[in-house]
Design an enzyme around this catalytic site. Sequence first.
Site, short mmCIF file in Angstrom:
data_model
loop_
_atom_site.label_atom_id
_atom_site.label_comp_id
_atom_site.label_asym_id
_atom_site.label_seq_id
_atom_site.Cartn_x
_atom_site.Cartn_y
_atom_site.Cartn_z
N LYS A 168 -17.31 -25.28 -9.90
CA LYS A 168 -18.12 -24.42 -10.76
C LYS A 168 -19.23 -23.76 -9.95
O LYS A 168 -20.14 -24.44 -9.47
CB LYS A 168 -18.76 -25.27 -11.88
CG LYS A 168 -19.51 -24.43 -12.89
CD LYS A 168 -20.40 -25.28 -13.78
CE LYS A 168 -21.79 -25.42 -13.24
NZ LYS A 168 -22.53 -24.17 -13.09
N THR A 223 -31.94 -31.53 -11.93
CA THR A 223 -30.55 -31.50 -12.42
C THR A 223 -29.75 -32.66 -11.83
O THR A 223 -28.93 -33.26 -12.52
CB THR A 223 -29.89 -30.15 -12.08
OG1 THR A 223 -30.75 -29.10 -12.49
CG2 THR A 223 -28.56 -30.01 -12.78
N GLU A 241 -26.87 -33.33 -3.22
CA GLU A 241 -27.71 -32.64 -2.23
C GLU A 241 -28.76 -31.89 -3.02
O GLU A 241 -28.45 -30.92 -3.72
CB GLU A 241 -26.86 -31.65 -1.42
CG GLU A 241 -25.85 -32.31 -0.50
CD GLU A 241 -26.49 -32.98 0.72
OE1 GLU A 241 -27.73 -32.94 0.87
OE2 GLU A 241 -25.73 -33.56 1.51
N CYS A 275 -32.72 -24.80 0.87
CA CYS A 275 -33.17 -26.17 0.58
C CYS A 275 -33.99 -26.71 1.73
O CYS A 275 -34.97 -27.42 1.50
CB CYS A 275 -31.96 -27.06 0.27
SG CYS A 275 -30.69 -26.99 1.52
N GLU A 372 -41.92 -27.48 -4.78
CA GLU A 372 -40.94 -26.73 -4.00
C GLU A 372 -40.96 -25.28 -4.51
O GLU A 372 -40.54 -25.02 -5.63
CB GLU A 372 -39.54 -27.33 -4.18
CG GLU A 372 -38.49 -26.57 -3.38
CD GLU A 372 -37.05 -27.01 -3.66
OE1 GLU A 372 -36.76 -27.47 -4.77
OE2 GLU A 372 -36.22 -26.86 -2.74
P1 NAD Z 1 -29.91 -26.10 -10.39
O1 NAD Z 1 -30.07 -27.57 -10.29
O2 NAD Z 1 -30.61 -25.39 -11.47
O3 NAD Z 1 -28.38 -25.69 -10.54
C1 NAD Z 1 -27.40 -26.11 -9.60
C2 NAD Z 1 -26.06 -26.10 -10.28
O4 NAD Z 1 -26.03 -27.08 -11.33
C3 NAD Z 1 -25.69 -24.78 -10.96
O5 NAD Z 1 -24.31 -24.53 -10.78
C4 NAD Z 1 -26.00 -25.06 -12.43
O6 NAD Z 1 -25.26 -24.26 -13.31
C5 NAD Z 1 -25.58 -26.52 -12.55
N1 NAD Z 1 -26.23 -27.27 -13.64
C6 NAD Z 1 -27.35 -26.95 -14.33
N2 NAD Z 1 -27.63 -27.93 -15.22
C7 NAD Z 1 -26.68 -28.88 -15.09
C8 NAD Z 1 -26.45 -30.15 -15.69
N3 NAD Z 1 -27.27 -30.63 -16.64
N4 NAD Z 1 -25.40 -30.87 -15.29
C9 NAD Z 1 -24.57 -30.43 -14.31
N5 NAD Z 1 -24.74 -29.23 -13.70
C10 NAD Z 1 -25.79 -28.46 -14.07
O7 NAD Z 1 -30.33 -25.54 -8.95
P2 NAD Z 1 -30.40 -24.01 -8.50
O8 NAD Z 1 -31.62 -23.42 -9.14
O9 NAD Z 1 -29.07 -23.36 -8.66
O10 NAD Z 1 -30.65 -24.20 -6.92
C11 NAD Z 1 -31.92 -24.40 -6.38
C12 NAD Z 1 -32.14 -25.85 -6.02
O11 NAD Z 1 -31.07 -26.34 -5.24
C13 NAD Z 1 -33.37 -26.08 -5.16
O12 NAD Z 1 -34.07 -27.22 -5.61
C14 NAD Z 1 -32.82 -26.35 -3.77
O13 NAD Z 1 -33.66 -27.08 -2.92
C15 NAD Z 1 -31.55 -27.04 -4.10
N6 NAD Z 1 -30.60 -26.92 -3.01
C16 NAD Z 1 -30.30 -28.04 -2.30
C17 NAD Z 1 -29.44 -27.97 -1.22
C18 NAD Z 1 -29.10 -29.19 -0.42
O14 NAD Z 1 -28.11 -29.17 0.29
N7 NAD Z 1 -29.88 -30.26 -0.49
C19 NAD Z 1 -28.84 -26.76 -0.89
C20 NAD Z 1 -29.15 -25.64 -1.65
C21 NAD Z 1 -30.02 -25.74 -2.72
#
Ligand code: NAD
Length: 470
Positions: A168, A223, A241, A275, A372
């Site tokens: 997804k 999340t 991650e 990230c 962040e």
């Molecule tokens: P997010 O947590 O809002 O969403 C990530 C994904 O999860 C999306 O596909 C979203 O649709 C899905 N999602 C949302 N709610 C959900 C739920 N309740 N259950 C399951 N899936 C759900 O994050 P974002 O805003 O898309 O990305 C930004 C964040 O991601 C930042 O905090 C960043 O640091 C982190 N990030 C981490 C890494 C890493 O490798 N550690 C890499 C990139 C981004």
Amino acid sequence: MPHFDMIIDGRATSSPACIEVIDPATEAIVGTVPDCTREQLDESVAAARAAYPAWRARPHAERQDALRKIAATIMAHKDELQQLLTAEQGKPLAAAMAEIEAAAWWIGTVAESELPVHTSTAMPGQVSVTTRVPLGVVGAIVPWNFPVLLAVWKIGPALLTGNTMVLKPSPNTPLATLRLGALLQEVLPPGVLNMVSGGDALGPWMSAHPGIDKISFTGSTATGRKVMESAAGNLKRLTLELGGNDAAIVLPDVDVDAVAEKLFWAAFANSGQVCVAAKRLYVHDDVYDEVLAALKSVAERMTVGDGRDAATALGPVQNRAQFERVRDLIRDAEANGYRLATGGEPANGPGFFVPVTLVDNPPEDSRVVQEEAFGPVLPILRYSDIDDVIARANACEYGLGGSVWSSDLDKAAEVAARLETGTVWINSAQGITPFAAFAGHKQSGIGAENGTEGLLEFTVPQTIYRPEAA
Ligand code: NAD
């Protein structure tokens, strides 16, 4: 305007409802994708389940070959994927191409991996052989900052080790990913890689789905916690991650001219939406003014604009919610009287453009330091004592990455070893390879991606004991 379907059991599949994808540079709709129903998710999980026995039974060498074909397919369509990625994500075209090419290189590299086999004859009369076997159906959930690369980080090792997948993308950036999913059906059997798109309901359906054996999730810590909670029903394996608030520590002996531009990109690559971006820059008193002036000068040379313009170095923030979050942090800094060395309040749209903003030595407990930002705003903080700065860097719920900047590599390595994070860079930042584990400590994650550790996360050990041959 393009519409991309989901891929379920090898077939393009649409839904009764669609979601619109917004171009962050113009706020115009750039494409639509299906809003997956619960029944369609069930179908995609069933397709992945049905494809699993044959895919698992294939020789490793054949799955390696499939990954090599995936890499070649990405490269053959890189121009189209680049355009889609810039349109939906906002990043400059050159950065979009770099992401697509990195994705191809990554999966081609992962293709060459072998799984370890451990044999023991320590028990008299018995031989035990421990191999790694796949888990079954992997649910992959991907964020919007590097949609294609982070999807491939999951697709490569999951498929290589014999799992099948339902993936997804983020509802903010599904276009290039769904297009890639369609292209990959040419090189994969139906059901091995399914792709579903949808709104806020879909992720929770996946993490609670009894037909999914593992969730590989990249996204925010908030999340990630929800995923962990809802994955408990069938004890799903998890790789999480999550977020970070990486400290970059600049030691007093640093060569400011040599590192200024690198420090800038450590914080502002992908408009800060990384990230492992440097999100708190701690600079020793002796060089603080010089570093701040050098960063300000680099920042003021960079053009923030539409990713399709050749002059653009930094694109917009990817979506309105994130734009408002970053704007709020800048407003909070201004309202509290912190000095901005450059940047400030973004102009009103169209487009989610935020000027590069440097906050000059705000208090340690300010929001811009503690939260962040995930956007182009960076607090620069003074320190004079190394133990104190390491304590400040570690006083954080996150433990993703960090960096140390110095002309003395041994001294830098000593500081690096004291940071409570999964990755630390010396005189660089953000570089991640398929060869080394990338893992979040503390609330930045569980498990690892990349390297042998990352590969093994898509497997479980199986030990077979047999009598030793006479
Ligand atoms: P997010 O947590 O809002 O969403 C990530 C994904 O999860 C999306 O596909 C979203 O649709 C899905 N999602 C949302 N709610 C959900 C739920 N309740 N259950 C399951 N899936 C759900 O994050 P974002 O805003 O898309 O990305 C930004 C964040 O991601 C930042 O905090 C960043 O640091 C982190 N990030 C981490 C890494 C890493 O490798 N550690 C890499 C990139 C981004």
